[in-house]
Design an enzyme around this catalytic site. Structure first.
Site, PDB file in Angstrom:
ATOM      1  N   CYS A  67      63.490 -44.434 -72.678  1.00  0.00           N
ATOM      2  CA  CYS A  67      63.406 -43.839 -71.513  1.00  0.00           C
ATOM      3  C   CYS A  67      61.833 -43.809 -70.716  1.00  0.00           C
ATOM      4  O   CYS A  67      61.791 -42.769 -71.949  1.00  0.00           O
ATOM      5  CB  CYS A  67      64.364 -42.905 -71.635  1.00  0.00           C
ATOM      6  N   CYS A  75      61.348 -35.422 -68.210  1.00  0.00           N
ATOM      7  CA  CYS A  75      62.335 -35.124 -68.748  1.00  0.00           C
ATOM      8  C   CYS A  75      61.977 -34.121 -69.456  1.00  0.00           C
ATOM      9  O   CYS A  75      61.397 -33.941 -71.017  1.00  0.00           O
ATOM     10  CB  CYS A  75      63.114 -35.484 -68.725  1.00  0.00           C
ATOM     11  N   CYS A  78      64.841 -34.360 -73.885  1.00  0.00           N
ATOM     12  CA  CYS A  78      65.339 -35.497 -75.008  1.00  0.00           C
ATOM     13  C   CYS A  78      63.804 -34.751 -75.920  1.00  0.00           C
ATOM     14  O   CYS A  78      62.437 -34.812 -75.273  1.00  0.00           O
ATOM     15  CB  CYS A  78      65.348 -36.810 -75.144  1.00  0.00           C
ATOM     16  N   CYS A 152      70.028 -42.043 -67.530  1.00  0.00           N
ATOM     17  CA  CYS A 152      70.410 -41.663 -68.919  1.00  0.00           C
ATOM     18  C   CYS A 152      70.899 -41.865 -69.563  1.00  0.00           C
ATOM     19  O   CYS A 152      71.799 -42.415 -69.821  1.00  0.00           O
ATOM     20  CB  CYS A 152      70.399 -39.710 -68.584  1.00  0.00           C
ATOM     21  N   GLN A 221      83.297 -30.848 -77.344  1.00  0.00           N
ATOM     22  CA  GLN A 221      81.939 -31.015 -78.044  1.00  0.00           C
ATOM     23  C   GLN A 221      81.644 -32.498 -77.036  1.00  0.00           C
ATOM     24  O   GLN A 221      81.859 -32.923 -76.395  1.00  0.00           O
ATOM     25  CB  GLN A 221      81.707 -32.089 -79.481  1.00  0.00           C
ATOM     26  N   TYR A 251      86.298 -17.850 -82.181  1.00  0.00           N
ATOM     27  CA  TYR A 251      85.807 -18.168 -80.284  1.00  0.00           C
ATOM     28  C   TYR A 251      86.585 -19.691 -80.504  1.00  0.00           C
ATOM     29  O   TYR A 251      85.798 -20.577 -80.529  1.00  0.00           O
ATOM     30  CB  TYR A 251      84.344 -18.769 -81.316  1.00  0.00           C
ATOM     31  N   GLU A 272      89.447 -16.524 -77.970  1.00  0.00           N
ATOM     32  CA  GLU A 272      88.594 -16.961 -77.155  1.00  0.00           C
ATOM     33  C   GLU A 272      88.698 -16.075 -76.456  1.00  0.00           C
ATOM     34  O   GLU A 272      89.922 -16.021 -75.803  1.00  0.00           O
ATOM     35  CB  GLU A 272      89.065 -18.625 -76.796  1.00  0.00           C
ATOM     36  N   ASP A 318      82.917 -20.269 -84.849  1.00  0.00           N
ATOM     37  CA  ASP A 318      81.833 -21.149 -83.904  1.00  0.00           C
ATOM     38  C   ASP A 318      81.466 -20.085 -82.466  1.00  0.00           C
ATOM     39  O   ASP A 318      82.003 -20.503 -81.718  1.00  0.00           O
ATOM     40  CB  ASP A 318      82.095 -22.762 -83.557  1.00  0.00           C
ATOM     41  N   CYS A 345      75.061 -24.579 -83.677  1.00  0.00           N
ATOM     42  CA  CYS A 345      74.456 -25.261 -83.121  1.00  0.00           C
ATOM     43  C   CYS A 345      72.968 -24.802 -83.504  1.00  0.00           C
ATOM     44  O   CYS A 345      71.996 -25.807 -83.037  1.00  0.00           O
ATOM     45  CB  CYS A 345      74.945 -25.675 -82.051  1.00  0.00           C
TER      46      CYS A 345
END
EC number: 2.1.1.-
Length: 394
Positions: A67, A75, A78, A152, A221, A251, A272, A318, A345
């Site tokens: 890109c 940007c 990334c 993108c 996800q 979660y 949740e 999670d 994550c």
């Protein structure tokens, strides 16, 4: 302009260099390179930030970014488009290993596993900003500047077409979801609230052998293959279950992992706090007698769950990017579950949680890391803290 030798990768999408006794966090560089770097942020103190603008000696994994907006000053979405995919995954594995060693005293030598589909065209959920004249775009790195990009390359094909084709409220933000049915949902985020502008607002997904219906804004996800990968790793980590076992899915969102465990345990409780997600979980899990949905904040409902169902045999968690935190991890560890499946994550948050659980008698019995966010510094981890004396992970 600094002339620096680039050192190891660091958590956050940059590498570490040094110049005149100060640390320089350099983006768009790779370990082992020599670069000219322009300082982009300097508040004094022990470090500054910089972009590599000229590569004087390239590392073997360097490639041309896919890109044109991915370079210096561009940007911020990334971090690693200048690295081939194998190099990206190696960098991420290094970051996970370093965080575990530094924050939890654990040596890990695994890999960051690739997901199907390659490093482009995978992103099904993203947020765009709007310029002062109503054009959608993406923000520059660590900046409020909006770049009016025309596409993108990491977004799924055609997902942005209905968004880029129209004008939006100046300075608003746009939440975009492309679901498994190929429908794009775009919601304008304004000071006064949310306004659906494109699509039905109801996402249809397919994962773990089931069809799912949920509000487009509810958590799911981002990578099309990530849900199946995480569920498979979680099921593997949970190990053997019996008809008397109680599992908490903390979660739990729309019930993705709970559904995969509900036919193997006596009771699976999906906890949740988000009302839209719990509503979706109630509908999605309605055909599974062993599944129950509880709406509430995890830290608020732990004691009531113990009173109603007893202590859990297995816990799946999670949490948001910040992790469980020391206090909540300690409370969860004190419940005495034989195994915890921790989905994360952020490797630093994961390492801190693993260290906190170690204080409650848990050891890290397994860890899988997935490249669920190619071209960025993010990854998805599924860790298995196991109570001392428990059966080994099968």
């Amino acid at each position: 302009m600094l002339d620096v030798e680039v050192g190891a990768v660091a958590h956050g999408g940059h590498c570490v260099a040094r110049h005149e006794g100060r640390v320089v966090f350099v983006r768009h560089a790779l370990p082992g390179e020599r670069v000219h770097a322009v300082v982009t942020e300097d508040h004094g103190g022990s470090f500054c930030r910089a972009d590599a603008v000229t590569v004087l000696r390239a590392a073997p994994g360097r490639v041309e970014p896919a890109c044109p907006w991915a370079g210096p000053g561009g940007c911020g979405g990334c971090d690693f488009q200048h690295a081939d995919h194998d190099t990206q995954r190696a960098l991420k594995a290094t970051v996970v290993a370093e965080q575990l060693q530094h924050l939890a005293g654990i040596t890990w030598t695994g890999e960051c596993e690739a997901l199907p589909g390659g490093p482009l065209g995978w992103r099904t959920r993203l947020r765009m900003a709007v310029t002062d004249d109503g054009r959608p775009g993406l923000r520059a790195h660590r900046s409020h500047e909006v770049l009016p990009v025309g596409d993108c390359p990491i977004a799924v094909r055609d997902a942005l077409d209905p968004v880029l084709a129209r004008e939006w409220t100046p300075t608003a933000e746009i939440e975009i979801v492309s679901d498994a049915a190929g429908e794009t949902h775009a919601t304008e985020l304004l000071e006064g609230g949310r306004r659906l502008e494109v699509g039905s607002g109801t996402a249809h997904e397919h994962a773990a052998g089931r069809d799912w219906t949920l509000p487009a804004a509810a958590f799911w996800q981002v990578h099309p293959a990530a849900a199946d990968a995480v569920v498979a790793a979680a099921v593997e980590g949970v190990g053997e279950l019996g008809p008397d076992d109680v599992v908490w899915d903390l979660y739990g969102g729309a019930g993705l992992i709970a559904a995969a465990l509900a036919d193997r345990a006596g009771l699976v409780v999906d906890v949740e706090s988000d009302p839209e997600a719990t509503s979706a979980a109630g509908g999605n899990l309605a055909d599974l007698p062993a599944a129950r949905v509880v709406r509430g904040r995890v830290e608020k409902v732990l004691e009531s769950l113990v009173r109603s169902d007893g202590s859990p045999d297995v816990i799946v968690a999670d949490p948001p990017r910040k992790g469980l935190g020391r206090e909540l991890a300690g409370r969860i560890g004190a419940l005495g579950a034989r195994r915890i499946v921790h989905v994360a994550c952020d490797p630093a948050a994961l390492a801190r949680d693993v260290a906190a659980l170690a204080g409650a008698g848990y050891r890290l019995a397994g860890l899988r890391v997935f490249d669920a966010f190619p071209m960025t510094h993010h990854m998805e981890c599924v860790a298995i803290p196991e109570r001392s004396g428990a059966e080994p992970v099968r």
